[in-house]
Design a protein around this motif. Structure first.
Motif, PDB file in Angstrom:
ATOM      1  N   LEU A   1      -3.365   6.305   4.701  1.00  0.00           N
ATOM      2  CA  LEU A   1      -1.957   6.558   4.994  1.00  0.00           C
ATOM      3  C   LEU A   1      -1.858   7.897   5.719  1.00  0.00           C
ATOM      4  O   LEU A   1      -2.007   8.951   5.108  1.00  0.00           O
ATOM      5  CB  LEU A   1      -1.135   6.576   3.705  1.00  0.00           C
ATOM      6  CG  LEU A   1      -1.217   5.291   2.861  1.00  0.00           C
ATOM      7  CD1 LEU A   1      -0.410   5.449   1.580  1.00  0.00           C
ATOM      8  CD2 LEU A   1      -0.750   4.082   3.646  1.00  0.00           C
TER       9      LEU A   1
ATOM     10  N   GLN B   1      -0.355  -4.348  -6.267  1.00  0.00           N
ATOM     11  CA  GLN B   1      -1.550  -3.645  -5.793  1.00  0.00           C
ATOM     12  C   GLN B   1      -2.800  -3.925  -6.632  1.00  0.00           C
ATOM     13  O   GLN B   1      -3.914  -3.876  -6.105  1.00  0.00           O
ATOM     14  CB  GLN B   1      -1.287  -2.132  -5.746  1.00  0.00           C
ATOM     15  CG  GLN B   1      -0.194  -1.744  -4.756  1.00  0.00           C
ATOM     16  CD  GLN B   1      -0.015  -0.240  -4.596  1.00  0.00           C
ATOM     17  OE1 GLN B   1      -0.732   0.568  -5.182  1.00  0.00           O
ATOM     18  NE2 GLN B   1       0.966   0.158  -3.791  1.00  0.00           N
TER      19      GLN B   1
ATOM     20  N   HIS C   1       4.782   4.013   2.711  1.00  0.00           N
ATOM     21  CA  HIS C   1       4.243   2.778   2.122  1.00  0.00           C
ATOM     22  C   HIS C   1       4.546   1.603   3.030  1.00  0.00           C
ATOM     23  O   HIS C   1       5.371   1.703   3.943  1.00  0.00           O
ATOM     24  CB  HIS C   1       4.830   2.542   0.729  1.00  0.00           C
ATOM     25  CG  HIS C   1       6.324   2.422   0.708  1.00  0.00           C
ATOM     26  ND1 HIS C   1       7.159   3.522   0.799  1.00  0.00           N
ATOM     27  CD2 HIS C   1       7.142   1.344   0.629  1.00  0.00           C
ATOM     28  CE1 HIS C   1       8.428   3.138   0.771  1.00  0.00           C
ATOM     29  NE2 HIS C   1       8.447   1.801   0.677  1.00  0.00           N
TER      30      HIS C   1
ATOM     31  N   HIS D   1      -0.778   2.809   8.481  1.00  0.00           N
ATOM     32  CA  HIS D   1      -0.931   2.223   7.150  1.00  0.00           C
ATOM     33  C   HIS D   1      -2.144   1.299   7.140  1.00  0.00           C
ATOM     34  O   HIS D   1      -2.143   0.262   7.816  1.00  0.00           O
ATOM     35  CB  HIS D   1       0.315   1.416   6.767  1.00  0.00           C
ATOM     36  CG  HIS D   1       1.558   2.230   6.633  1.00  0.00           C
ATOM     37  ND1 HIS D   1       2.375   2.518   7.707  1.00  0.00           N
ATOM     38  CD2 HIS D   1       2.130   2.830   5.556  1.00  0.00           C
ATOM     39  CE1 HIS D   1       3.397   3.261   7.292  1.00  0.00           C
ATOM     40  NE2 HIS D   1       3.266   3.463   6.003  1.00  0.00           N
TER      41      HIS D   1
ATOM     42  N   VAL E   1       0.868  -1.179   0.000  1.00  0.00           N
ATOM     43  CA  VAL E   1       0.000   0.000   0.000  1.00  0.00           C
ATOM     44  C   VAL E   1       0.900   1.221   0.000  1.00  0.00           C
ATOM     45  O   VAL E   1       1.954   1.236   0.632  1.00  0.00           O
ATOM     46  CB  VAL E   1      -0.948   0.007   1.225  1.00  0.00           C
ATOM     47  CG1 VAL E   1      -0.188   0.099   2.540  1.00  0.00           C
ATOM     48  CG2 VAL E   1      -1.972   1.140   1.122  1.00  0.00           C
ATOM     49  N   GLY E   2       0.516   2.245  -0.758  1.00  0.00           N
ATOM     50  CA  GLY E   2       1.326   3.441  -0.878  1.00  0.00           C
ATOM     51  C   GLY E   2       2.424   3.263  -1.898  1.00  0.00           C
ATOM     52  O   GLY E   2       2.629   2.185  -2.452  1.00  0.00           O
TER      53      GLY E   2
ATOM     54  N   ASN F   1      -4.300   8.837  -0.457  1.00  0.00           N
ATOM     55  CA  ASN F   1      -4.867   7.641   0.169  1.00  0.00           C
ATOM     56  C   ASN F   1      -5.262   7.964   1.606  1.00  0.00           C
ATOM     57  O   ASN F   1      -4.402   8.241   2.437  1.00  0.00           O
ATOM     58  CB  ASN F   1      -3.841   6.507   0.135  1.00  0.00           C
ATOM     59  CG  ASN F   1      -4.414   5.180   0.627  1.00  0.00           C
ATOM     60  OD1 ASN F   1      -5.298   5.142   1.471  1.00  0.00           O
ATOM     61  ND2 ASN F   1      -3.884   4.091   0.102  1.00  0.00           N
TER      62      ASN F   1
ATOM     63  N   GLY G   1     -10.387   5.683   5.406  1.00  0.00           N
ATOM     64  CA  GLY G   1      -9.477   6.251   6.386  1.00  0.00           C
ATOM     65  C   GLY G   1      -9.930   5.918   7.790  1.00  0.00           C
ATOM     66  O   GLY G   1     -11.128   5.786   8.060  1.00  0.00           O
TER      67      GLY G   1
ATOM     68  N   TYR H   1      -8.300  -3.916  -4.235  1.00  0.00           N
ATOM     69  CA  TYR H   1      -9.011  -2.666  -4.515  1.00  0.00           C
ATOM     70  C   TYR H   1      -9.341  -2.012  -3.178  1.00  0.00           C
ATOM     71  O   TYR H   1      -9.816  -2.663  -2.248  1.00  0.00           O
ATOM     72  CB  TYR H   1     -10.287  -2.927  -5.303  1.00  0.00           C
ATOM     73  CG  TYR H   1     -10.935  -1.674  -5.863  1.00  0.00           C
ATOM     74  CD1 TYR H   1     -10.596  -1.205  -7.136  1.00  0.00           C
ATOM     75  CD2 TYR H   1     -11.873  -0.959  -5.124  1.00  0.00           C
ATOM     76  CE1 TYR H   1     -11.175  -0.063  -7.654  1.00  0.00           C
ATOM     77  CE2 TYR H   1     -12.451   0.200  -5.636  1.00  0.00           C
ATOM     78  CZ  TYR H   1     -12.102   0.641  -6.901  1.00  0.00           C
ATOM     79  OH  TYR H   1     -12.683   1.784  -7.417  1.00  0.00           O
ATOM     80  N   ASN H   2      -9.086  -0.728  -3.096  1.00  0.00           N
ATOM     81  CA  ASN H   2      -9.235  -0.007  -1.838  1.00  0.00           C
ATOM     82  C   ASN H   2     -10.562   0.739  -1.767  1.00  0.00           C
ATOM     83  O   ASN H   2     -10.797   1.668  -2.556  1.00  0.00           O
ATOM     84  CB  ASN H   2      -8.077   0.987  -1.670  1.00  0.00           C
ATOM     85  CG  ASN H   2      -8.026   1.584  -0.276  1.00  0.00           C
ATOM     86  OD1 ASN H   2      -8.798   1.205   0.609  1.00  0.00           O
ATOM     87  ND2 ASN H   2      -7.111   2.511  -0.064  1.00  0.00           N
TER      88      ASN H   2
ATOM     89  N   ALA I   1       4.885   8.739  -4.577  1.00  0.00           N
ATOM     90  CA  ALA I   1       3.659   9.538  -4.441  1.00  0.00           C
ATOM     91  C   ALA I   1       3.996  10.998  -4.193  1.00  0.00           C
ATOM     92  O   ALA I   1       4.886  11.324  -3.401  1.00  0.00           O
ATOM     93  CB  ALA I   1       2.795   9.000  -3.310  1.00  0.00           C
TER      94      ALA I   1
ATOM     95  N   PRO J   1      -5.686  -2.125   1.473  1.00  0.00           N
ATOM     96  CA  PRO J   1      -6.977  -2.401   0.836  1.00  0.00           C
ATOM     97  C   PRO J   1      -7.501  -3.765   1.267  1.00  0.00           C
ATOM     98  O   PRO J   1      -6.728  -4.643   1.663  1.00  0.00           O
ATOM     99  CB  PRO J   1      -6.655  -2.361  -0.660  1.00  0.00           C
ATOM    100  CG  PRO J   1      -5.201  -2.671  -0.735  1.00  0.00           C
ATOM    101  CD  PRO J   1      -4.584  -2.074   0.498  1.00  0.00           C
TER     102      PRO J   1
END
Length: 328
Positions: free
Chosen positions: A154, A202, A270, A185, A141-142, A151, A211, A206-207, A146, A188
């Motif tokens: 994160l 990734q 990440h 962190h 993830v991440g 996201n 949050g 699917y995310n 970036a 998904p």
């Protein structure tokens, strides 16, 4: 403050999630997911979990059958979890690794992280079938590249004390934090039902997370299988660096991740996950109504702390350094 044992912490404050601590297994430049077989990998990681961790982890082999110990409180969890490492960048341009400390509810673990597996949120298991990860499964993830904090899973928290949890920000705190910085962190939780990995680690997931520890959105038809909502919290002890005379002359915040000395925002945070629970232990727990341990075996903090591995990469990562390891 009197520390609670890891086992007691599992049952508080609600009955809808697993929460446990894992001590530090190793801190070194290895990444068997993104850079398999490469010694050293590009940047330093902090790693927790089973001692089968190495530069090359064949996805066709069940890692849970290779590990002989784990740094996690649940002795049947031989999975590995890792993130980049936080460094302080002093006014003179030198770097120093930031130490970690355990979450307040998890006893005297050596550094490490707090790990969560949720079915839905802190207060409800929900009604959806939760399918455990499978042997060979891995994800990230991440991204270190970036350029924004898009996201919502994160985040950072400027700790006023060891129990602080809010507010969360997408970027590093911009002022000294009395009790350090917590990095969060959330992975998904929607799987395509077919692939244990994907080229970018990734796309098979699917995310739909929003949050925080709240219920995620419904999984789409392309990724219809709901898996556990996995989350990590790392407590970085930035207190030794709160003297602002060491900070950049312009007063900007001085912390960077181990992959980029110029990333002052922290958007590149990440994390990686490689599943290795023993047998059906995780699925059995996800099927449990109270979602406590459901018979999971636990071990002492001392046994968690004892599980470590020797570094494959021989380099100085702890002195005051002129450059981040791997970037000299």
């Amino acid at each position: 403050m009197k520390w609670l044992s890891p086992v007691l912490a599992l049952a508080a404050p609600a009955h809808a999630y697993l929460r446990f601590g894992c001590a530090t297994l190793s801190v070194q430049r290895l990444d068997p997911v993104v850079e398999p077989g490469k010694i050293p990998s590009a940047h330093v990681h902090q790693i927790i979990g089973g001692n089968a961790f190495n530069a090359t982890m064949d996805p066709s082999i069940d890692v849970a059958n290779k590990a002989t110990c784990t740094s996690c409180s649940f002795s049947e969890d031989f999975s590995n979890y890792w993130t980049a490492v936080l460094y302080f960048k002093a006014r003179n341009g030198s770097y120093k690794r930031v130490p970690q400390y355990p979450n307040a509810l998890l006893g005297s673990l050596t550094g490490g992280m707090t790990v969560y597996y949720l079915q839905q949120d802190f207060n409800s298991n929900g009604k959806a079938k939760i399918t455990s990860f499978k042997p060979g499964f891995r994800m990230t993830v991440g991204s270190p590249s970036a350029s924004s904090g898009g996201n919502p899973g994160l985040r950072y928290t400027c700790l006023q004390d060891v129990m602080t949890r809010f507010p969360e920000t997408a970027n590093f705190p911009d002022k000294p934090c009395p009790a350090g910085i917590m990095a969060i962190h959330h992975f998904p939780a929607c799987w395509d039902g077919k692939n244990l990995d994907s080229p970018n680690h990734q796309d098979h997931m699917y995310n739909t997370g929003k949050g925080g520890f709240v219920a995620a959105g419904a999984c789409p038809s392309s990724h219809p299988v709901r898996m556990p909502q996995l989350a990590l919290e790392t407590m970085w002890d930035t207190r030794p660096f709160n003297d602002k005379s060491l900070w950049p002359a312009d007063g900007s915040q001085p912390f960077v991740w181990s992959f980029d000395g110029a990333d002052k925002k922290g958007f590149g945070t990440h994390a990686d996950y490689l599943f290795a629970w023993k047998g059906d232990a995780l699925q059995r727990t996800m099927d449990s109504t109270p979602l406590l341990s459901n018979g999971l075996k636990t071990q002492s903090v001392a046994d968690s702390n004892k599980c470590t591995i020797q570094p494959s990469v021989k380099e100085d990562i702890d002195s005051w350094l002129p450059a981040l390891p791997g970037y000299s």
